[in-house]
Design a protein around this motif. Sequence first.
Motif, mmCIF file in Angstrom:
data_model
loop_
_atom_site.group_PDB
_atom_site.id
_atom_site.type_symbol
_atom_site.label_atom_id
_atom_site.label_comp_id
_atom_site.label_asym_id
_atom_site.label_seq_id
_atom_site.Cartn_x
_atom_site.Cartn_y
_atom_site.Cartn_z
ATOM 1 N N VAL B 41 73.826 6.461 18.612
ATOM 2 C CA VAL B 41 75.179 6.130 18.146
ATOM 3 C C VAL B 41 75.238 4.679 17.708
ATOM 4 O O VAL B 41 75.791 4.352 16.649
ATOM 5 N N VAL B 42 74.652 3.814 18.502
ATOM 6 C CA VAL B 42 74.676 2.385 18.160
ATOM 7 C C VAL B 42 73.985 2.167 16.822
ATOM 8 O O VAL B 42 74.486 1.454 15.939
ATOM 9 N N THR B 43 72.822 2.811 16.681
ATOM 10 C CA THR B 43 72.099 2.673 15.414
ATOM 11 C C THR B 43 72.942 3.150 14.241
ATOM 12 O O THR B 43 73.073 2.472 13.210
ATOM 13 N N ALA B 44 73.503 4.351 14.423
ATOM 14 C CA ALA B 44 74.260 4.938 13.314
ATOM 15 C C ALA B 44 75.472 4.079 12.953
ATOM 16 O O ALA B 44 75.726 3.807 11.771
ATOM 17 N N LYS B 47 74.484 0.923 11.271
ATOM 18 C CA LYS B 47 73.967 1.127 9.918
ATOM 19 C C LYS B 47 75.098 1.424 8.938
ATOM 20 O O LYS B 47 75.155 0.887 7.838
ATOM 21 N N HIS B 48 75.985 2.344 9.354
ATOM 22 C CA HIS B 48 77.101 2.702 8.472
ATOM 23 C C HIS B 48 78.380 2.107 9.027
ATOM 24 O O HIS B 48 79.305 2.816 9.389
ATOM 25 N N SER B 49 78.388 0.799 9.062
ATOM 26 C CA SER B 49 79.549 0.176 9.708
ATOM 27 C C SER B 49 80.810 0.339 8.887
ATOM 28 O O SER B 49 81.916 0.258 9.405
ATOM 29 N N THR B 50 80.660 0.588 7.575
ATOM 30 C CA THR B 50 81.850 0.696 6.740
ATOM 31 C C THR B 50 82.284 2.147 6.547
ATOM 32 O O THR B 50 83.423 2.406 6.169
ATOM 33 N N ASN B 51 81.380 3.065 6.794
ATOM 34 C CA ASN B 51 81.670 4.450 6.471
ATOM 35 C C ASN B 51 81.522 5.300 7.723
ATOM 36 O O ASN B 51 80.417 5.571 8.172
ATOM 37 N N ASN B 52 82.655 5.710 8.226
ATOM 38 C CA ASN B 52 82.619 6.502 9.460
ATOM 39 C C ASN B 52 81.978 7.855 9.229
ATOM 40 O O ASN B 52 81.267 8.385 10.085
ATOM 41 N N GLU B 53 82.237 8.428 8.030
ATOM 42 C CA GLU B 53 81.730 9.779 7.788
ATOM 43 C C GLU B 53 80.217 9.782 7.765
ATOM 44 O O GLU B 53 79.569 10.670 8.346
ATOM 45 N N MET B 54 79.636 8.789 7.132
ATOM 46 C CA MET B 54 78.177 8.734 7.084
ATOM 47 C C MET B 54 77.598 8.564 8.473
ATOM 48 O O MET B 54 76.589 9.185 8.827
ATOM 49 N N ALA B 55 78.250 7.727 9.221
ATOM 50 C CA ALA B 55 77.765 7.520 10.589
ATOM 51 C C ALA B 55 77.818 8.822 11.380
ATOM 52 O O ALA B 55 76.846 9.211 12.048
ATOM 53 N N ALA B 56 78.938 9.510 11.254
ATOM 54 C CA ALA B 56 79.089 10.766 11.990
ATOM 55 C C ALA B 56 78.070 11.778 11.526
ATOM 56 O O ALA B 56 77.475 12.519 12.319
ATOM 57 N N ARG B 57 77.859 11.813 10.215
ATOM 58 C CA ARG B 57 76.879 12.767 9.691
ATOM 59 C C ARG B 57 75.502 12.464 10.253
ATOM 60 O O ARG B 57 74.776 13.376 10.675
ATOM 61 N N MET B 58 75.145 11.203 10.228
ATOM 62 C CA MET B 58 73.816 10.836 10.743
ATOM 63 C C MET B 58 73.655 11.264 12.204
ATOM 64 O O MET B 58 72.639 11.861 12.589
ATOM 65 N N ILE B 59 74.688 10.996 12.946
ATOM 66 C CA ILE B 59 74.614 11.333 14.372
ATOM 67 C C ILE B 59 74.473 12.840 14.531
ATOM 68 O O ILE B 59 73.615 13.345 15.269
ATOM 69 N N LYS B 60 75.322 13.580 13.793
ATOM 70 C CA LYS B 60 75.333 15.021 13.991
ATOM 71 C C LYS B 60 73.998 15.636 13.618
ATOM 72 O O LYS B 60 73.446 16.487 14.323
ATOM 73 N N GLY B 68 69.173 20.777 19.380
ATOM 74 C CA GLY B 68 69.568 22.144 19.071
ATOM 75 C C GLY B 68 70.809 22.164 18.222
ATOM 76 O O GLY B 68 71.530 21.167 18.114
ATOM 77 N N PRO B 69 71.082 23.313 17.629
ATOM 78 C CA PRO B 69 72.143 23.387 16.617
ATOM 79 C C PRO B 69 73.527 23.280 17.234
ATOM 80 O O PRO B 69 73.719 23.355 18.434
ATOM 81 N N SER B 70 74.463 23.068 16.296
ATOM 82 C CA SER B 70 75.902 23.069 16.526
ATOM 83 C C SER B 70 76.377 21.908 17.388
ATOM 84 O O SER B 70 76.917 22.115 18.470
ATOM 85 N N TRP B 71 76.153 20.714 16.912
ATOM 86 C CA TRP B 71 76.787 19.521 17.481
ATOM 87 C C TRP B 71 77.937 19.105 16.581
ATOM 88 O O TRP B 71 77.942 19.370 15.403
ATOM 89 N N HIS B 72 78.892 18.443 17.216
ATOM 90 C CA HIS B 72 80.043 17.958 16.472
ATOM 91 C C HIS B 72 80.265 16.505 16.817
ATOM 92 O O HIS B 72 80.089 16.107 17.971
ATOM 93 N N THR B 73 80.629 15.739 15.831
ATOM 94 C CA THR B 73 80.781 14.291 16.054
ATOM 95 C C THR B 73 82.062 13.817 15.393
ATOM 96 O O THR B 73 82.376 14.216 14.273
#
Lengths: 747, 107
Positions: B41-44, B47-60, B68-73
């Motif tokens: 999470v810290v990395t993401a 890295k995407h400090s301006t874009n929450n969606e990108m960060a969430a995508r990276m994490i997910k 394993g599949p089906s994580w949500h962020t």
Amino acid sequence: MPPKKTQGVGSGTAKVTSLKVVKGKGGSGKTTSDIAVTDELDSWMKTKQMIRPEDQVELNEQDLKEEITRVLTMQNPQIPSNIVEFSFKEGRFTPVPPVTQTILLLEIEGTILCKDSDEAKFQLEGNLDFEDQDKSMKRNSEELNEIILEDENAEKENTEIEYEGKEDENEIAKEGEDKQGEGGGGGGGGEGEGEGEEEAEVVSAVPTKQAPGGSAHFIKSGAKKLTNQFNFCERGALTYNNPFRNLETQTVPPPRANFAGQVMQWIIYDAYQQDFEVQQREKEKEKKDKVVPNQKPEAKRKDLQATADISNRTLLAIKTLERMINQNTFDEIAQDYRYWEDPSDEYRDEEGTLLPLWKFVYEKTKKNSVTALVWNPCYYDLFAVAFGCFDFMKPQPEGAMCLFTLKNPSFPEYVCSTETGVMCVDIHPTHPALVCIGKYDGSVAVYDVHSPGKLPQCESNSVTNKHCGVVWQVRWGIDMPDGEVNFFSVSADGNVYNWVLTQHELSQTLIISLFFSFDPIPGPDGTLIPLTGCGTTIAFHPTERLIFLVGTEEGSVYKCSTAYASLYLATYEAHHMPVYKVDYNKFCPDIFISCSADWRAKIWEDTRSDPLFVFDLGCEIADVEWAPYSSTVFAAVTNDGKVHVFDLNVNKYRPICVQAVVNRKRNRLTRIAFNHKLPIIIVGDDRGCITALKLSPNLRKKVKPPKKGPVLTERELELMKLEKLLALVREPPTPTPLPDYPAPVDS
Amino acid sequence: MTEVEGKKEETETAKKIVHTYPLIRHSDMMEEMKGEVMELVVTACEKHSTNNEMAARMIKETMDKKFGPSWHTVVGEGFGFEISYECKNLLYMFFGGNLAICIWKCS
């Protein structure tokens, strides 16, 4: 041409053992023997010089090098090849067939074909018709088994004829193939197989029908795979496959939970603040924890190093603490002790009261009676108590000598237990740590209070060096000229001893033995036993240290001197019953007081044989003492628990204070002692309890210095007071009768 | 609540200390998993400090691959949520002084 040396046979290069021989005469008819000879000769003679026979054919080098192969054959070249024989049957000469020179022993058909031969090539090309036909024949019908066996046997026995037969088979197979295709080939093959054509035909007939199905498989097989046509058998099979079945199930899904929350900027901020605070607190705790464990090991080291110091200091601290606690507990009493002056004394003239202060009790000595009370000359708050027992019928309990202090009423400062009761105690006037005691069993001991041990500094030997009776009183004497301390003791055996303390030893000297002036009484066995009195008390003259008074159980008081061992200086027939105490007046050494069990206290003057004052107190007087602050005040304690205080200046006949200090029925007062500095008296009873009392102002009236006149010290004032008193009391000097003057005659 | 780093930043408005270290608010995970996810999470977010969606995508996506599949962020600064999650697969944490990240698994 190099000269060559040959013998017998012209041989080219030397040492030829092979069959290759230079072409020369004799050709192929040479036998091996010639060659061997040549070799031997050659090896013997290693020269290359060769002697050529003259008739040797000259050949050019090329011809010389020509190799001629020699072959060993079965044919006997010597045998004529055209032998004929007359045959009478035919009437002509018929050629005799040549006798074969060979006998065939064994012939085994081989399966190796020369690679270059036609048959091999034929095989390699993959044309396996005749082989397939053989296989198919064998496989397809079991009927062929016999035939096969026969075929095999026939094969083994065959000679070259079979070999040739096979060749024919091939040819036939080829032809068959051309003609009929498979079927013909099968037939041809079948014919070739067996010896008998009929059998072969039969064989061929059967398989030809069946062959087409079988051979169809193998024509298309791989080119290079050459398998043994007689032994190899390919056979495939398929195991039984279990039938499939479908089974469905569903696992329990992983547990799920709900979670809800909200995110706001302030929520985030608050969370961070809280967490930061917690962090800070933890950091502080860590610092504290680090410090504390560091201190603990250091403390341990210190303790190990200097336990003694700390223990001493802690002892002091604890002592102070104890005193503080006591002070707090007995706060009122402490206040009274110092500051209370009974105001009612103003109104009660000639009467005083005793204000009870503390009670000093030591648990272990509760059964004991207080047998002696002595104030410490140096420390006005410290007093020594001797615990013993006056009851001689009961078994003696253990005794003790305790030092109490007014500052700590709860517990003695110093306790020294002894096996027997301690009957008397005295503290050295100049060495306040030295305490001497006299015990019930007649031994004396000296204790050094400073020393930590509980053992006496020295003790009298229990056999020889002791009194034979109870030691009633001990008194320190003046130090010897050498500086050794010494003390006196008087006991019930009638002896007064002087003990000198020399380096942990007590050496005794008999001062005087109290003897009666009566005649010796005959004893049980007829011998005359001089009677001795039993001394009960001893008092030293304040100024003349050689003189002392001894009171006895017989009631008399003797004035003795340490210089004289057998003489009494004076005898006072004081009482009818044992004299319990004799005490010199602190101001006027000529006056002393004695008390006895005959209810009386008497004041004596040195030179007078009659008492100056006699007081009857109504009960046995256990102890009496002059007050240190006044020359006319003294106090006495009686067995009925009362303290009587007298001030002769105020009232010559009656006490100015009579007070019951303890419960009359249970306790009996046994001892009394005045404090040197304070208006305090301590009274001991037979329950091991010491009561401290404060004297009311009336009891301690002091002489007021006259306003006019020379300035006098207190002592002188007291003396004067006493003198005045005594002057009153003393019998007036018997006036010498005036000389009778003749009376005037008046008849 | 455990902390990995402690950072103090003094903002321009004097006497306000803003902490940016990752702070776990609620967690259901195993310790090792928690640590890994926090680092991710810290990395993401950095890295995407301006874009929450990108960060969430990276994490997910990383979570899907790893665990394993089906994580949500969800990554954001202000939101409310009510979720159902598989037990032992929830992480709710703060980061950067103003970001909240909620990660859960539910297939």
